[in-house]
Scaffold this motif. Structure first.
Motif, PDB file in Angstrom:
ATOM      1  N   GLN A  87      24.257  12.909  46.332  1.00 19.02           N
ATOM      2  CA  GLN A  87      23.676  14.207  46.006  1.00 19.02           C
ATOM      3  C   GLN A  87      22.564  14.039  44.980  1.00 19.02           C
ATOM      4  O   GLN A  87      22.610  13.136  44.127  1.00 19.02           O
ATOM      5  CB  GLN A  87      24.766  15.130  45.445  1.00 19.02           C
ATOM      6  CG  GLN A  87      25.878  15.435  46.441  1.00 19.02           C
ATOM      7  CD  GLN A  87      26.983  16.290  45.827  1.00 19.02           C
ATOM      8  OE1 GLN A  87      27.297  16.147  44.648  1.00 19.02           O
ATOM      9  NE2 GLN A  87      27.555  17.177  46.618  1.00 19.02           N
ATOM     10  N   ARG A  88      21.592  14.918  45.073  1.00 16.99           N
ATOM     11  CA  ARG A  88      20.499  14.957  44.076  1.00 16.99           C
ATOM     12  C   ARG A  88      19.977  13.544  43.816  1.00 16.99           C
ATOM     13  O   ARG A  88      20.023  13.043  42.695  1.00 16.99           O
ATOM     14  CB  ARG A  88      20.973  15.606  42.785  1.00 16.99           C
ATOM     15  CG  ARG A  88      21.567  16.995  42.991  1.00 16.99           C
ATOM     16  CD  ARG A  88      22.002  17.615  41.657  1.00 16.99           C
ATOM     17  NE  ARG A  88      22.963  16.798  40.928  1.00 16.99           N
ATOM     18  CZ  ARG A  88      24.246  16.717  41.217  1.00 16.99           C
ATOM     19  NH1 ARG A  88      24.750  17.401  42.237  1.00 16.99           N
ATOM     20  NH2 ARG A  88      25.051  15.953  40.481  1.00 16.99           N
TER      21      ARG A  88
ATOM     22  N   GLY B 298      15.955  14.395  44.360  1.00 16.29           N
ATOM     23  CA  GLY B 298      16.667  15.666  44.310  1.00 16.29           C
ATOM     24  C   GLY B 298      17.314  16.056  45.628  1.00 16.29           C
ATOM     25  O   GLY B 298      18.185  16.940  45.656  1.00 16.29           O
ATOM     26  N   GLN B 299      16.931  15.400  46.714  1.00 13.91           N
ATOM     27  CA  GLN B 299      17.523  15.704  48.012  1.00 13.91           C
ATOM     28  C   GLN B 299      18.906  15.055  48.128  1.00 13.91           C
ATOM     29  O   GLN B 299      19.197  14.057  47.467  1.00 13.91           O
ATOM     30  CB  GLN B 299      16.638  15.169  49.149  1.00 13.91           C
ATOM     31  CG  GLN B 299      15.456  16.038  49.475  1.00 13.91           C
ATOM     32  CD  GLN B 299      14.693  15.518  50.684  1.00 13.91           C
ATOM     33  OE1 GLN B 299      14.712  14.333  50.985  1.00 13.91           O
ATOM     34  NE2 GLN B 299      14.004  16.416  51.375  1.00 13.91           N
ATOM     35  N   ASP B 300      19.710  15.618  48.994  1.00 22.26           N
ATOM     36  CA  ASP B 300      21.005  15.021  49.324  1.00 22.26           C
ATOM     37  C   ASP B 300      20.845  14.170  50.585  1.00 22.26           C
ATOM     38  O   ASP B 300      20.080  14.523  51.485  1.00 22.26           O
ATOM     39  CB  ASP B 300      22.045  16.104  49.593  1.00 22.26           C
ATOM     40  CG  ASP B 300      22.309  16.986  48.385  1.00 22.26           C
ATOM     41  OD1 ASP B 300      22.957  18.033  48.556  1.00 22.26           O
ATOM     42  OD2 ASP B 300      21.867  16.627  47.264  1.00 22.26           O
TER      43      ASP B 300
ATOM     44  N   ARG C  96      27.506  11.697  41.534  1.00 25.27           N
ATOM     45  CA  ARG C  96      26.641  12.153  42.623  1.00 25.27           C
ATOM     46  C   ARG C  96      26.979  11.417  43.930  1.00 25.27           C
ATOM     47  O   ARG C  96      26.528  11.814  44.987  1.00 25.27           O
ATOM     48  CB  ARG C  96      25.173  11.902  42.267  1.00 25.27           C
ATOM     49  CG  ARG C  96      24.678  12.698  41.069  1.00 25.27           C
ATOM     50  CD  ARG C  96      23.170  12.510  40.846  1.00 25.27           C
ATOM     51  NE  ARG C  96      22.824  11.133  40.488  1.00 25.27           N
ATOM     52  CZ  ARG C  96      22.270  10.281  41.328  1.00 25.27           C
ATOM     53  NH1 ARG C  96      22.009  10.617  42.586  1.00 25.27           N
ATOM     54  NH2 ARG C  96      21.980   9.043  40.909  1.00 25.27           N
TER      55      ARG C  96
ATOM     56  N   GLN D 109      18.157  10.110  43.046  1.00 33.50           N
ATOM     57  CA  GLN D 109      17.255   9.659  41.993  1.00 33.50           C
ATOM     58  C   GLN D 109      16.585   8.369  42.449  1.00 33.50           C
ATOM     59  O   GLN D 109      17.072   7.682  43.351  1.00 33.50           O
ATOM     60  CB  GLN D 109      18.039   9.404  40.700  1.00 33.50           C
ATOM     61  CG  GLN D 109      18.839  10.588  40.206  1.00 33.50           C
ATOM     62  CD  GLN D 109      17.938  11.733  39.765  1.00 33.50           C
ATOM     63  OE1 GLN D 109      16.934  11.504  39.081  1.00 33.50           O
ATOM     64  NE2 GLN D 109      18.274  12.955  40.161  1.00 33.50           N
TER      65      GLN D 109
END
Lengths: 114, 114
Positions: B80-81, B16-18, B64, B83
């Motif tokens: 982004q975000r 979930g972090q960028d 993303r 996984q």
């Protein structure tokens, strides 16, 4: 897929022996390149062979290209323990792809025993 | 001269972090490529820049992923975000031209998403 496929997946030899790796691909190409990757490192370019060339040498390396069979081989003569690495062929297709974009195979893991 | 450099060399991100990965190509190299390399696989193309223009982003796996090269030199790949499936080594390569040139690879950034 347009990527090259190397054969064998793994190769284990003694120092001083020759190592031969093969690469097959599916589409027409501008050129084919061979790269080496040591564990945990980036790729190092070894040799580039153009589609109108059949054979190329660089030091202990010999590369052949057979466009009719869509295949290439990399020969390393008089191997050394320092040659232990993964070897990848990469194709630069002449059609249907961004110019310069390389398609890599899964590589051949070469181990050279002292 | 200096080769291609990448930073950070290692990045651990929580899902979930960028993240932002940086590539400093060889000075004067027009072409810049990003590749993704999963464990035991060959590099897979992500995107290509010619100077500051992103000419091909067809390899980016989802929206993303975003890359930029605003001044035609340093490039940043942003995810982004993150996984878990984004875990891989991200390789940057630069080249003096578009095709028929070898690509010079950086050491890569190993991204682990937990």
């Amino acid at each position: 897929s347009q990527q090259g496929e190397e054969d064998p997946q793994a190769l284990s030899i003694q120092e001083g022996e020759n190592a031969t790796m093969n690469c097959s691909y599916k589409t027409s190409i501008n050129n084919l390149q061979w790269y080496r990757q040591n564990s945990g490192r980036g790729l190092v370019h070894l040799i580039l062979i153009r589609s109108n060339e059949r054979e190329k040498h660089s030091g202990r390396l010999r590369v052949t290209l057979d466009t009719s069979k869509k295949s290439s081989s990399l020969l390393i003569t008089a191997s050394r323990a320092a040659d232990t690495a993964s070897y990848f062929c990469a194709t630069d297709p002449s059609r249907g792809s961004t110019l310069g974009r390389l398609y890599f195979g899964r590589g051949t893991q070469l181990t050279v025993w002292p | 001269g200096a080769g291609v450099s990448q930073s950070p060399r290692y990045k651990v991100a929580k899902r979930g972090q960028d993240v932002a990965l940086r590539c400093d190509p060889i000075s004067g190299h027009v072409s810049l490529f990003w590749y993704q390399q999963a464990l035991g696989q060959g590099p897979e193309f992500l995107t290509y820049f010619q100077n500051e223009a992103q000419l091909d982003k067809s390899g980016l796996p989802s929206d993303r992923f975003f890359a930029e090269r605003p001044e035609g030199s340093v490039s940043t790949l942003k995810i982004q975000r993150t996984q878990q499936e984004d875990s891989a080594v991200y390789l940057c390569a630069s080249s003096p031209g578009r095709s028929f040139y070898e690509q010079y690879f950086g050491p890569g950034t190993r991204l682990t998403v937990t």
